[in-house]
Design a protein around this motif. Structure first.
Motif, PDB file in Angstrom:
ATOM      1  N   HIS A  49       0.807  -1.096  -0.129  1.00  0.00           N
ATOM      2  CA  HIS A  49      -0.081  -0.121  -0.096  1.00  0.00           C
ATOM      3  C   HIS A  49       0.949   1.113  -0.015  1.00  0.00           C
ATOM      4  O   HIS A  49       1.599   1.412   1.028  1.00  0.00           O
ATOM      5  N   LEU A  50       0.790   2.012  -1.097  1.00  0.00           N
ATOM      6  CA  LEU A  50       1.894   3.298  -1.083  1.00  0.00           C
ATOM      7  C   LEU A  50       1.298   4.247  -0.683  1.00  0.00           C
ATOM      8  O   LEU A  50       1.738   5.349  -0.368  1.00  0.00           O
ATOM      9  N   TRP A  51      -0.278   4.378  -0.850  1.00  0.00           N
ATOM     10  CA  TRP A  51      -0.997   5.518  -0.375  1.00  0.00           C
ATOM     11  C   TRP A  51      -2.157   5.076   0.644  1.00  0.00           C
ATOM     12  O   TRP A  51      -2.548   3.962   0.454  1.00  0.00           O
ATOM     13  N   HIS A  52      -2.527   6.018   1.459  1.00  0.00           N
ATOM     14  CA  HIS A  52      -3.443   5.608   2.678  1.00  0.00           C
ATOM     15  C   HIS A  52      -4.570   6.511   2.573  1.00  0.00           C
ATOM     16  O   HIS A  52      -3.760   7.716   3.197  1.00  0.00           O
ATOM     17  N   PHE A  53      -5.774   6.338   2.388  1.00  0.00           N
ATOM     18  CA  PHE A  53      -6.769   7.682   2.038  1.00  0.00           C
ATOM     19  C   PHE A  53      -7.580   7.916   3.199  1.00  0.00           C
ATOM     20  O   PHE A  53      -7.869   6.864   3.893  1.00  0.00           O
ATOM     21  N   SER A  54      -7.907   8.921   3.411  1.00  0.00           N
ATOM     22  CA  SER A  54      -9.107   9.463   4.110  1.00  0.00           C
ATOM     23  C   SER A  54     -10.423   9.852   3.235  1.00  0.00           C
ATOM     24  O   SER A  54      -9.995   9.748   1.810  1.00  0.00           O
ATOM     25  N   LYS A  55     -11.456  10.113   3.565  1.00  0.00           N
ATOM     26  CA  LYS A  55     -12.538  10.456   2.784  1.00  0.00           C
ATOM     27  C   LYS A  55     -12.235  11.818   2.030  1.00  0.00           C
ATOM     28  O   LYS A  55     -12.490  12.151   0.924  1.00  0.00           O
ATOM     29  N   ASP A  56     -11.413  12.660   3.021  1.00  0.00           N
ATOM     30  CA  ASP A  56     -11.107  13.882   2.078  1.00  0.00           C
ATOM     31  C   ASP A  56     -10.177  13.668   0.993  1.00  0.00           C
ATOM     32  O   ASP A  56     -10.180  14.503   0.132  1.00  0.00           O
ATOM     33  N   ALA A  57      -9.273  12.903   1.318  1.00  0.00           N
ATOM     34  CA  ALA A  57      -8.215  12.550   0.288  1.00  0.00           C
ATOM     35  C   ALA A  57      -8.721  11.972  -1.145  1.00  0.00           C
ATOM     36  O   ALA A  57      -8.469  12.454  -2.087  1.00  0.00           O
ATOM     37  N   ILE A  58      -9.836  11.119  -1.071  1.00  0.00           N
ATOM     38  CA  ILE A  58     -10.417  10.637  -2.099  1.00  0.00           C
ATOM     39  C   ILE A  58     -11.144  11.913  -2.727  1.00  0.00           C
ATOM     40  O   ILE A  58     -11.150  12.109  -4.182  1.00  0.00           O
ATOM     41  N   LYS A  59     -11.777  12.737  -2.362  1.00  0.00           N
ATOM     42  CA  LYS A  59     -12.408  13.811  -2.799  1.00  0.00           C
ATOM     43  C   LYS A  59     -11.402  14.907  -3.155  1.00  0.00           C
ATOM     44  O   LYS A  59     -11.586  15.104  -4.540  1.00  0.00           O
ATOM     45  N   ARG A  60     -10.213  15.129  -2.829  1.00  0.00           N
ATOM     46  CA  ARG A  60      -9.165  15.957  -3.348  1.00  0.00           C
ATOM     47  C   ARG A  60      -8.405  15.338  -4.279  1.00  0.00           C
ATOM     48  O   ARG A  60      -8.152  16.028  -5.337  1.00  0.00           O
ATOM     49  N   VAL A  61      -8.136  14.039  -4.288  1.00  0.00           N
ATOM     50  CA  VAL A  61      -7.515  13.470  -5.156  1.00  0.00           C
ATOM     51  C   VAL A  61      -8.290  13.393  -6.604  1.00  0.00           C
ATOM     52  O   VAL A  61      -7.717  13.822  -7.788  1.00  0.00           O
ATOM     53  N   PHE A  62      -9.385  12.980  -6.704  1.00  0.00           N
ATOM     54  CA  PHE A  62     -10.277  12.999  -7.741  1.00  0.00           C
ATOM     55  C   PHE A  62     -10.622  14.227  -8.393  1.00  0.00           C
ATOM     56  O   PHE A  62     -11.080  14.502  -9.498  1.00  0.00           O
ATOM     57  N   ALA A  63     -10.829  15.377  -7.271  1.00  0.00           N
ATOM     58  CA  ALA A  63     -11.241  16.596  -7.954  1.00  0.00           C
ATOM     59  C   ALA A  63     -10.248  17.123  -9.067  1.00  0.00           C
ATOM     60  O   ALA A  63     -10.487  17.807  -9.874  1.00  0.00           O
ATOM     61  N   LYS A  64      -9.016  16.976  -8.748  1.00  0.00           N
ATOM     62  CA  LYS A  64      -7.875  17.276  -9.756  1.00  0.00           C
ATOM     63  C   LYS A  64      -8.306  16.754 -11.175  1.00  0.00           C
ATOM     64  O   LYS A  64      -7.570  17.071 -12.054  1.00  0.00           O
TER      65      LYS A  64
END
Length: 276
Positions: free
Chosen positions: A198-213
């Motif tokens: 696992h290279l990345w460890h997500f929170s709910k906010d992380a998913i929103k911000r990563v995919f908003a890009k």
């Protein structure tokens, strides 16, 4: 990025790693990220590539997996049009695709692991090794079940995947949530950190911000209640050397109970669509 936690690869190599907090994205990053990740998957302990059913824990995993397959297909059915085209990225040994195919979906799967592809082929489900092997087609639904956290060059891979999604299509992702109660309880022993796979460890906010890009909008989330129990059993083993099923059960139960109120389950399914 600032230091968050030191942990290790408990399942295969025993090597030490660090988790750094990306405060802008609200996600954790594994450091270092090995260049040769393949060797960290070469073990019978990596159950999603082996279909193992030897130990009691293996049997529990397979039983939950079988139950979850029907739930996953029911979920994608909600986002189908008349075409019912599905791409599963990181398809493992192909069981989800087989279940979807039996429910009249037209399916394709990507799986980098040669061993997992061989096991899938034994079930008459042929998987491709990379997205570049796909014909120039788009899909109504693309799924990544506990796969996103494994992908190097994250933004580049997301862009490649989204290029295969129809304009009105749906992207469905499942990943662990490092803000869950069981993650906080087990700390460096939390099995869902699973470094360095696992290279990345997500929170709910992380998913929103990563995919908003990538001009994607989060439209819905769903908890994965079984994950808290399975992850707690593994975490107990990493922490104490014993599986401690009863203690793990109560930690998982409490984690799910807390999640009912704070919305932070052990793992989360995210449903995303392209912005209009």
């Amino acid at each position: 990025m600032k230091p968050f936690l030191k942990t290790k690869d408990f399942s295969i190599s025993g090597e030490n790693f660090e988790l750094l907090l990306d405060e802008e994205l609200e996600m954790l990053v594994t450091k270092p990220q090995p260049k040769d990740l393949h060797k960290y998957y070469e073990s019978d302990a990596y159950i999603s590539h082996t279909d193992a059913s030897k130990s009691l824990l293996d049997k529990m995993y397979q039983a939950v997996k079988k139950f979850s397959l029907a739930q996953k297909v029911s979920l994608i059915n909600k986002y189908a049009n008349e075409n019912k085209t599905l791409l599963d990225f990181g398809a493992g040994t192909g069981d989800f695709l087989l279940e979807a195919k039996n429910r009249e979906w037209s399916v394709q799967g990507i799986e980098p692991s040669e061993d997992a592809r061989a096991r899938s082929l034994e079930k008459r489900m042929k998987l491709l090794s990379s997205i570049e092997e796909l014909p120039n087609t788009k899909f109504q639904v693309i799924t990544l079940w506990h796969v996103l956290e494994h992908l190097p060059n994250l933004d580049e891979q997301i862009a490649n995947i989204l290029n295969r999604l129809e304009d009105d299509g749906t992207l469905i992702i499942a990943v662990p949530n490092f803000k869950s109660y069981d993650a906080k309880h087990y700390k460096e022993f939390w099995a869902a950190y699973d470094v360095p796979r696992h290279l990345w460890h997500f929170s709910k906010d992380a998913i929103k911000r990563v995919f908003a890009k990538h001009d994607m909008e989060l439209v819905k989330t769903k908890p994965m209640w079984f994950d808290a129990f399975y992850v707690s059993i593994l975490s107990e083993k990493y922490k104490t050397g014993k599986q401690n099923f009863i203690k793990a059960f109560f930690v998982g139960l409490w984690s799910n109970s807390v999640a009912v109120f704070n919305g932070q389950p052990s793992s989360v399914i995210y449903i995303l669509k392209k912005r209009p």
